[in-house]
Structure formats: C-alpha cells, structure tokens
Design a protein around this motif. Structure first.
Motif, short mmCIF file in Angstrom:
data_model
loop_
_atom_site.label_atom_id
_atom_site.label_comp_id
_atom_site.label_asym_id
_atom_site.label_seq_id
_atom_site.Cartn_x
_atom_site.Cartn_y
_atom_site.Cartn_z
N ARG A 192 50.85 30.99 -36.22
CA ARG A 192 50.89 31.52 -37.58
C ARG A 192 51.36 30.39 -38.49
N GLN A 193 50.66 30.18 -39.61
CA GLN A 193 51.06 29.08 -40.46
C GLN A 193 50.71 29.26 -41.94
N ASP A 194 49.72 30.10 -42.28
CA ASP A 194 49.34 30.19 -43.68
C ASP A 194 48.84 31.57 -44.09
N GLY A 211 40.71 34.97 -34.33
CA GLY A 211 41.19 33.86 -35.15
C GLY A 211 40.51 32.54 -34.80
N ASP A 212 41.05 31.45 -35.37
CA ASP A 212 40.50 30.10 -35.21
C ASP A 212 41.49 29.24 -34.43
N PRO A 213 41.14 28.73 -33.24
CA PRO A 213 42.08 27.90 -32.47
C PRO A 213 42.57 26.67 -33.21
N GLN A 214 41.82 26.22 -34.24
CA GLN A 214 42.27 25.09 -35.04
C GLN A 214 43.25 25.50 -36.13
N GLY A 215 43.40 26.81 -36.37
CA GLY A 215 44.32 27.31 -37.38
C GLY A 215 45.14 28.44 -36.82
N GLU A 216 45.07 29.60 -37.48
CA GLU A 216 45.79 30.77 -37.00
C GLU A 216 44.94 31.51 -35.97
N PHE A 217 45.56 31.92 -34.86
CA PHE A 217 44.78 32.62 -33.85
C PHE A 217 45.71 33.32 -32.86
N TRP A 218 45.09 34.24 -32.09
CA TRP A 218 45.73 34.90 -30.95
C TRP A 218 44.78 34.73 -29.77
N LEU A 219 45.27 34.13 -28.69
CA LEU A 219 44.39 33.77 -27.58
C LEU A 219 43.78 34.99 -26.89
N GLY A 220 44.54 36.06 -26.74
CA GLY A 220 44.03 37.26 -26.05
C GLY A 220 44.88 37.59 -24.84
N LEU A 221 45.29 38.84 -24.72
CA LEU A 221 46.18 39.25 -23.63
C LEU A 221 45.55 39.06 -22.26
N GLN A 324 52.98 40.96 -40.77
CA GLN A 324 52.29 40.57 -41.99
C GLN A 324 52.85 39.24 -42.51
N TYR A 325 51.97 38.36 -42.96
CA TYR A 325 52.40 37.04 -43.47
C TYR A 325 52.73 37.15 -44.95
N PHE A 326 53.96 36.74 -45.32
CA PHE A 326 54.39 36.76 -46.72
C PHE A 326 54.61 35.32 -47.20
N HIS A 327 54.02 34.97 -48.37
CA HIS A 327 54.24 33.65 -48.95
C HIS A 327 55.55 33.60 -49.74
N LEU A 352 59.38 34.77 -41.64
CA LEU A 352 59.27 33.38 -41.25
C LEU A 352 58.01 32.73 -41.82
N GLN A 353 58.05 31.40 -41.93
CA GLN A 353 56.93 30.67 -42.49
C GLN A 353 55.89 30.31 -41.43
N ALA A 354 56.33 29.93 -40.24
CA ALA A 354 55.39 29.49 -39.21
C ALA A 354 55.94 29.81 -37.83
N THR A 355 55.05 30.13 -36.90
CA THR A 355 55.44 30.39 -35.51
C THR A 355 54.34 29.87 -34.59
#
Length: 368
Positions: A192-194, A211-221, A324-327, A352-355
């Motif tokens: 998580r970053q943006d 999601g996008d592996p180059q950006g925000e994503f979840w790999l899958g359980l 939810q991501y908050f700026h 948080l801003q990034a994880t």
C-alpha cells in the motif's frame, strides 16, 4: 390470541399462529458459555427449517381455501340481488357472515406470512452463527494438533517452555528494508502506498489476488498458502507513517488452507505482543474475513463490513493493513476506524501512509 370459529382451516391457522406467538413471547434462556457440537447445531438448524417449511405449506393450503371463499363471494354478488335488480344492502346478514369468513382469515394470513418471514430471517442469522462456531471449532482442533507435548510428572501436567518472541528490527526505511529482505528469499505479498487500488474487495478477489505488482497489490491467499506450504514461515511487516517514521516487524506464522478460511496461526508470545488479550497456550488462530465471508471472532459484528477491506480481523481492533487509504487524517472517529492501522505502533486511529508485507518459508531461511 382469540380465534373466530369460522372454518376448519381458519381454526388450524389460528392454532399454529397462537403456538408461534407463545414461543416468540417466551424469554430466551441465557447463552451457555460453551461450544455446541456440530451435530447439535445441525439438528437445531434442521428443526427450524422444517418448522418454517411446515408453516409455509400450511399458508399455501389456507390461501387455496380463501380463494374458494372469494369465488363464492363473487357468485353471491349475482345471486344476492332483489327482484328489481338492485344489489342487496351491504349490511345484509348473509353478506356480513361471508365477509367475516373471508376477510378474518385474510388478516390472519398476512400476519402469519410476516411471522414466517421473521422466522426464516432468524433461521438464516442462526445459520451464520453456526458457521462461525463451526469454524471456531475447527480452529481449536487445529490448535490442539499444534500444542507442544505435555510432560507428565507425579500425575501433574507440565507445559513445555514457550519459544521466545523474535527480536524486532527497526531499519532506516521501508525501501532499504525491502531490498535486504529480497536478498534473503522473501516474497512481497502486499503493498500500500498511494491509494490507487481499492482494497475493499470480496472473498474471491482476496483468494486470487488483485492490483498491480509494480504498485499497490494483494498477491492472493491461495498463492501465499502454496508458497508457505504446510511448514512454518516468517511474516515481515513494514509500516510507515506520515511523519517519515518507519517500523519493521518479523514473526513466525503458519497459514491454513481455504478449508480453515486461510487462518493465520500465531504463537502465544507473538499474539500478546500484537495486542491480543485472549488466546490459548498454543497461540492464536485468526481466520481471514471479507465483507461477503464473515469469519472473524466477533459473533455480533462483521468486522470487514464495519471497517473496510479483507483481513485477519480477530475482534476488529488489533490491525488492518488492507483498510481504506486516507491522504489526510479524517475528523470523524467512525471514519478513522476504516483506515490502515497497526494498533501497537501508532494506534488504531492513525491511518498509515505505506505498508508492505513479505513472507519467507522457514526452510528457505535456513538455506540462505
């Protein structure tokens, strides 16, 4: 309840309604603090469903009898006219009797239909509770299988010593830490970053990944479970706030398959360090939950619906890195609960801003 002696079907309907009302008016006994067996809860659910189906069949039979009464009333409209062709007065005794016979059961039928719907809603709610309880039983059985051996002496069981909690390292920043972890055979499973990706997804999405592996994503359980296998693994969590501070956590975990709702099993020391207050000597087992698959440990709440995203929620308040991501920090406290948080670091109400989350099978760690 008072029943009018109008017809046999009406009497049967009134008796069924009176029984249902008396059962609903009876106070529910206090819930016993124990887990029911799966056979007991199945018998309960089956009995409730049979009762609802029986009531529905009775209503259908009564509806047919009412249709016959309506046809009689229609034929009476032509037969109940005086010789001059004028309709009989509405207060004629035969009309009053037929109207009472027809409309009194109709009123009761509507009330009965409403009660049947309420009963089916209660059955569905009870079924959800039973599924949750069955999952808890499975988790407890799984924990029993992972219990450390009990050493017996003089008839008294002595528990094996608990493993020490791994030390947590704090590095300069997430980027540097992730680089070092990649060199050690770690796999990134979440980022998580943006806020560019919506993480409030259903169960199938969290199972398969998004999601996008180059950006925000979840790999899958399912992919994570295959990587970790049946052996133990380590989970690394990278956290960053909006002031530039970073925190790095690493701890041993075990991830079950879909039959356990991908339960994340933590040792007792780790569970305590992460803020859990109730767990067994063998640790804590947290099933994964989404808004459409409620497996959390709260009976009275769906944590994924109340908060946001899919996560190993437990009792809703320890952590949620898929929220939810908050700026910027929202003003309303209820909104803050939906954010990305890690309670034991910055608190539940700090978004948080990034994880970043990474995993490494234990065997890979030993080989590196």
């Amino acid at each position: 309840m008072r029943c009018a002696p109008t017809a046999g079907a009406a009497l049967v309907l009134c008796a069924a309604t009176a029984g249902l009302l008396s059962a609903q008016g009876r106070p529910e006994p206090p819930e016993k603090p124990r887990f029911a067996s799966w056979d007991e809860v199945n018998v309960l659910a089956h009995g409730l469903l049979q009762l609802g189906n029986g009531l529905r069949e009775h209503v259908e039979r009564t509806r047919g009898q009412l249709g016959e009464l309506e046809r009689r009333l229609g034929s009476c409209g032509a037969a109940c006219k005086d010789p001059e062709g004028s309709a009989a007065p509405p207060f004629a005794p035969e009309n009053l009797i037929l109207t009472r016979v027809l409309y009194s059961p109709q009123t009761q039928l509507k009330a009965q239909n409403s009660r049947i719907q309420q009963l089916f809603q209660k059955v569905a709610q009870q079924q959800r509770h039973l599924e949750k309880q069955h999952l808890r039983i499975q988790n407890l059985q799984s924990q029993m299988g992972h219990l450390a051996p009990m050493h017996l002496g003089h008839g008294v069981a002595k528990r094996a010593r608990r493993k020490r909690l791994p030390k947590m390292a704090q590095l300069a920043g997430p980027a540097q830490n992730i680089s070092r972890l990649h060199n050690g055979g770690w796999t990134v499973i979440q980022r998580r970053q943006d806020g560019s990706v919506d993480f409030n997804q259903p169960w199938d999405a969290y199972k398969d990944g998004f999601g996008d592996p180059q950006g925000e994503f979840w790999l899958g359980l399912e992919k994570v479970h295959r990587i970790m296998g049946e052996r133990g693994s380590h989970l690394a969590v990278q956290l960053q706030d909006w002031e530039g501070n970073a925190e790095s956590l690493q701890f041993p975990v075990h991830l079950g398959g879909e039959d356990t709702a991908y339960s994340l099993q933590l040792t007792a020391p780790v569970a305590s360090k992460l803020g859990a207050t109730t767990f067994s000597p063998s640790g804590l087992s947290l099933p994964f939950s989404t808004w459409d698959q409620d497996h959390d440990l709260r009976r009275d709440k769906n944590c994924a619906k109340s908060l946001s995203g899919g996560w190993w929620f437990g009792t809703c308040g320890h952590s949620n890195l898929n929220g939810q991501y908050f700026h910027s920090i929202p003003r309303q406290r209820q909104q803050l609960k939906k954010g990305i948080f890690w309670k034991t670091w910055r608190g539940r109400y700090y978004p948080l801003q990034a994880t970043t989350m990474l995993i490494q099978p234990t065997a890979a760690e030993a080989a590196s």
